[in-house]
Design an enzyme around this catalytic site. Structure first.
Site, PDB file in Angstrom:
ATOM      1  N   VAL A 105     155.660 -19.826  58.471  1.00  0.00           N
ATOM      2  CA  VAL A 105     154.919 -20.815  57.686  1.00  0.00           C
ATOM      3  C   VAL A 105     154.465 -20.158  56.385  1.00  0.00           C
ATOM      4  CG1 VAL A 105     153.013 -22.461  57.672  1.00  0.00           C
ATOM      5  CG2 VAL A 105     154.106 -21.844  59.838  1.00  0.00           C
ATOM      6  N   SER A 106     154.647 -20.841  55.251  1.00  0.00           N
ATOM      7  CA  SER A 106     154.418 -20.205  53.960  1.00  0.00           C
ATOM      8  C   SER A 106     152.953 -19.867  53.702  1.00  0.00           C
ATOM      9  CB  SER A 106     154.961 -21.093  52.837  1.00  0.00           C
ATOM     10  OG  SER A 106     154.267 -22.325  52.762  1.00  0.00           O
ATOM     11  N   ASP A 107     152.020 -20.811  53.974  1.00  0.00           N
ATOM     12  CA  ASP A 107     150.628 -20.486  53.657  1.00  0.00           C
ATOM     13  C   ASP A 107     150.036 -19.508  54.661  1.00  0.00           C
ATOM     14  OD1 ASP A 107     150.659 -22.428  55.617  1.00  0.00           O
ATOM     15  OD2 ASP A 107     148.944 -23.541  54.844  1.00  0.00           O
ATOM     16  N   CYS A 108     150.523 -19.510  55.910  1.00  0.00           N
ATOM     17  CA  CYS A 108     150.107 -18.484  56.861  1.00  0.00           C
ATOM     18  C   CYS A 108     150.565 -17.116  56.372  1.00  0.00           C
ATOM     19  CB  CYS A 108     150.694 -18.761  58.242  1.00  0.00           C
ATOM     20  SG  CYS A 108     150.098 -20.296  58.996  1.00  0.00           S
ATOM     21  N   GLU A 111     148.277 -16.187  53.249  1.00  0.00           N
ATOM     22  CA  GLU A 111     146.908 -15.799  53.592  1.00  0.00           C
ATOM     23  C   GLU A 111     146.895 -14.488  54.385  1.00  0.00           C
ATOM     24  OE1 GLU A 111     144.190 -17.186  52.473  1.00  0.00           O
ATOM     25  OE2 GLU A 111     145.195 -18.838  51.459  1.00  0.00           O
TER      26      GLU A 111
END
Length: 381
Positions: A105-108, A111
């Protein structure tokens, strides 16, 4: 169920049984079954909140454990076999839950990368051994792959599909945006921050590409800003979360990319939604109707108040007039219970427009984060 039907005594079925507890969550009102565990997501947000407190010496044990888990949770190998026919690659990325889950997952990823970079700047006796640089490079490679070169926005799982009409094939009567991969405000905002943080500490790896990527991504965010100064979100409810997150990214980009007008409009939007008590509260109706909708009775939600506070502090409200921040901080302080916990209120997560999500850890993570920044930026001035 499929493996049980195949062979009830097989190892595959037994391995699945061993992971069932991952999906069980004991909440205040009883046992819940999670659709997808959120161990990594909760860990990276909580870690950033702890670091923001400026009390890392007191919480070194927690940071070491979190750092170890984050490093171990990074996907270190691509799937076996001829995976490229179904999936581009996942090596270097992070998932929503843990490494075994395997769904990049890109935002995981963004972050988690931010977390690892922050922890690398803390002495190892407090935060633990630093991650290998090669792991960081692999994370950046994964992120850059997910950008739309034309719009500048970033998608979630795979490169955007430039055929939005295919969404007409959506067989669901409930969920939106489940057929075609597209760009998202929150994912783009997270990745901007991660790439800039990486560039500051590792300026030689794909430097020119990162420079171009961030410039395009900031323009994407500016183009997605609504006329009232807000952004519409797809993962938090709804305008408040996206506006805080987009502000965070645009401000972090600094003078090189920064559109001060976009920041000014966003701050004006946030101030306009503060209730008489001094807090903020947004209804799930905002997600369904694409119109900012306060909670019934204009009630305050502590998590959403924290998002608005963080956005205002990033947008320079401390220098203009800290009064709205004082009022909001007072609400958070007075809401904390004797054991340090904050009360559970309305749901604040969403996916696919109509699927509301319960992040139980948010009620402690974001008030801590907001009060930590308030203490640094306002109280100690």
């Amino acid at each position: 169920m499929c493996w049980w039907a195949e062979n009830p005594n097989g190892n595959e079925f037994k391995h699945h049984l061993a992971r069932v507890p991952d999906y069980l969550w004991l909440a205040e009102d009883g046992m819940k079954m999670q659709g997808l565990p959120s161990q990594l997501w909760d860990c990276i947000l909580a870690t950033q909140a702890l670091i923001a407190s400026n009390m890392v010496e007191e919480y070194g044990d927690s940071l070491k454990k979190a750092h170890f888990f984050i490093k171990e949770s990074q996907i270190k190998q691509n799937p076996y076999g001829d995976f490229s026919k179904m999936w581009p690659f996942s090596k270097g990325s992070w998932t929503f839950s843990d490494q075994d889950q395997g769904w990049a997952v890109s935002d995981c990823t963004a972050e988690a990368l931010k977390c690892v970079l922050l922890l690398s700047q803390i002495p190892e006796e407090i935060s633990g051994e630093k991650a290998d640089n090669e792991r960081l490079y692999e994370a950046v490679n994964a992120l850059l792959y997910l950008q739309n070169p034309i719009s500048g926005g970033f998608s979630i799982w795979e490169p955007p599909v430039p055929q939005p009409y295919l969404e007409m094939l959506n067989p669901s009567e409930l969920f939106a945006n489940i057929v075609v991969e597209k760009e998202y405000v929150e994912n783009t905002a997270s990745i901007i921050q991660a790439l800039l943080a990486f560039k500051r500490l590792h300026p030689r790896h794909r430097e020119d590409e990162i420079e171009v990527s961030v410039a395009k991504a900031v323009r994407f965010l500016e183009g997605k800003q609504w006329h009232d100064g807000s952004w519409y979100g797809s993962w938090g409810i709804c305008f408040l979360y996206a506006t805080f997150h987009a502000l965070e990214a645009i401000v972090s980009a600094g003078k090189t990319y920064n559109n001060s007008e976009a920041v000014h409009k966003a701050v004006k939007f946030l101030l306009s939604k503060q209730n008489e008590e001094g807090g903020w509260g947004e209804s799930t109706d905002s997600c369904r109707n694409d119109v900012y909708t306060p909670l019934d009775g204009n009630r305050t939600n502590l998590i959403q108040t924290s998002w608005a506070m963080l956005g205002l502090m990033l947008g320079g409200q401390v220098e203009r007039d800290p009064t709205p921040l004082h009022k909001a901080a007072k609400i958070l302080v007075n809401a904390q219970m004797d054991n340090g916990d904050f009360p559970q209120q309305e749901l604040t997560g969403v996916t696919f427009k109509n699927c509301m999500l319960h992040y139980s850890a948010y009620r402690d993570i974001f008030p801590l984060w907001a009060l930590a920044e308030y203490r640094k930026r306002v109280w100690n001035k």
